[in-house]
Every structure is written in C-alpha cells, then in structure tokens.
Design a protein around this motif. Structure first.
Motif, short mmCIF file in Angstrom:
data_model
loop_
_atom_site.label_atom_id
_atom_site.label_comp_id
_atom_site.label_asym_id
_atom_site.label_seq_id
_atom_site.Cartn_x
_atom_site.Cartn_y
_atom_site.Cartn_z
N LEU A 114 33.39 46.19 38.98
CA LEU A 114 34.62 46.15 39.78
C LEU A 114 34.47 45.27 41.01
O LEU A 114 35.46 44.84 41.59
CB LEU A 114 35.01 47.57 40.20
N THR A 115 33.24 44.96 41.40
CA THR A 115 33.05 44.08 42.55
C THR A 115 33.52 42.65 42.23
O THR A 115 33.79 41.88 43.14
CB THR A 115 31.57 44.04 42.99
N ASP A 116 33.63 42.31 40.95
CA ASP A 116 34.11 40.99 40.56
C ASP A 116 35.61 40.83 40.79
O ASP A 116 36.11 39.70 40.78
CB ASP A 116 33.79 40.71 39.09
N VAL A 117 36.32 41.92 41.00
CA VAL A 117 37.77 41.83 41.23
C VAL A 117 38.06 41.06 42.51
O VAL A 117 38.91 40.17 42.54
CB VAL A 117 38.41 43.23 41.26
N GLY A 118 37.34 41.35 43.57
CA GLY A 118 37.54 40.65 44.84
C GLY A 118 37.22 39.17 44.71
O GLY A 118 37.96 38.32 45.22
N SER A 119 36.13 38.85 44.01
CA SER A 119 35.76 37.44 43.79
C SER A 119 36.83 36.73 42.98
O SER A 119 37.16 35.57 43.26
CB SER A 119 34.43 37.35 43.06
N THR A 120 37.36 37.42 41.99
CA THR A 120 38.40 36.83 41.16
C THR A 120 39.64 36.49 41.98
O THR A 120 40.22 35.41 41.83
CB THR A 120 38.78 37.80 40.02
N MET A 121 40.03 37.39 42.87
CA MET A 121 41.20 37.14 43.72
C MET A 121 40.93 35.97 44.67
O MET A 121 41.80 35.13 44.88
CB MET A 121 41.55 38.39 44.52
N THR A 122 39.72 35.91 45.22
CA THR A 122 39.37 34.81 46.12
C THR A 122 39.42 33.48 45.39
O THR A 122 40.00 32.50 45.88
CB THR A 122 37.96 35.02 46.71
N TYR A 123 38.80 33.41 44.21
CA TYR A 123 38.79 32.17 43.44
C TYR A 123 40.19 31.77 42.98
O TYR A 123 40.51 30.58 42.94
CB TYR A 123 37.86 32.28 42.23
#
Length: 85
Positions: free
Chosen positions: A47-56
């Motif tokens: 779930l930590t990849d969700v924030g990275s996905t939004m940033t990218y």
C-alpha cells in the motif's frame, strides 16, 4: 464538491467501488475482476506504493501539459515561417 475519490482494493467485492471511484487502484494479488475494474494495477502488494503512484501521475500530467504548451508555442512561431512570411 470537487473532491477526487481513490479506491484501493483487491477482491471481487471491491470491483464495484473500484469502477465507481474517480481512480481505482488494484493490488497485484487481487482478482481478475478487480484488475478489469481498476484504472491502475500496482505490481507489488504494498500500500505504500499508492502514494508513489499518485506522485508519479501528478508529475506525468505536469509534463504532458508542459509539452503541449511548448508544442503550441513552437507551432505558433513556426507556422508563419512555413507559410513564407
């Protein structure tokens, strides 16, 4: 009013919410139904990849808008030259 809703899910029971959300995010371990309903599928089950996905995604949208602006400026300057002015 004006809010964007993101839904993260991985199962059959999440599919309707993934489809209805503005941004549906499915995890890799999820079902095929969730993959089809989601807009984004994370390839890791974190779930930590969700924030990275939004940033990218924000960075990508900014880059697209910048490229469109530069293309417009270039075309506005080059069109008279191509027409022989």
């Amino acid at each position: 009013a004006g809010e964007v809703v993101a839904m993260v899910g991985d199962g059959i029971n999440d599919a309707p919410a993934l489809a209805q959300a503005d941004v549906g995010i499915a995890l890799r371990q999820g079902t095929d139904v969730a993959f089809e309903a989601a807009d984004v599928v994370l390839m890791r089950n974190s779930l930590t990849d969700v924030g990275s996905t939004m940033t990218y995604s924000d960075l990508a949208i900014r880059k697209v808008k910048s490229n469109l602006l530069w293309a417009l400026v270039y075309n506005l300057c080059a069109l008279p030259l191509a027409a022989g002015a």
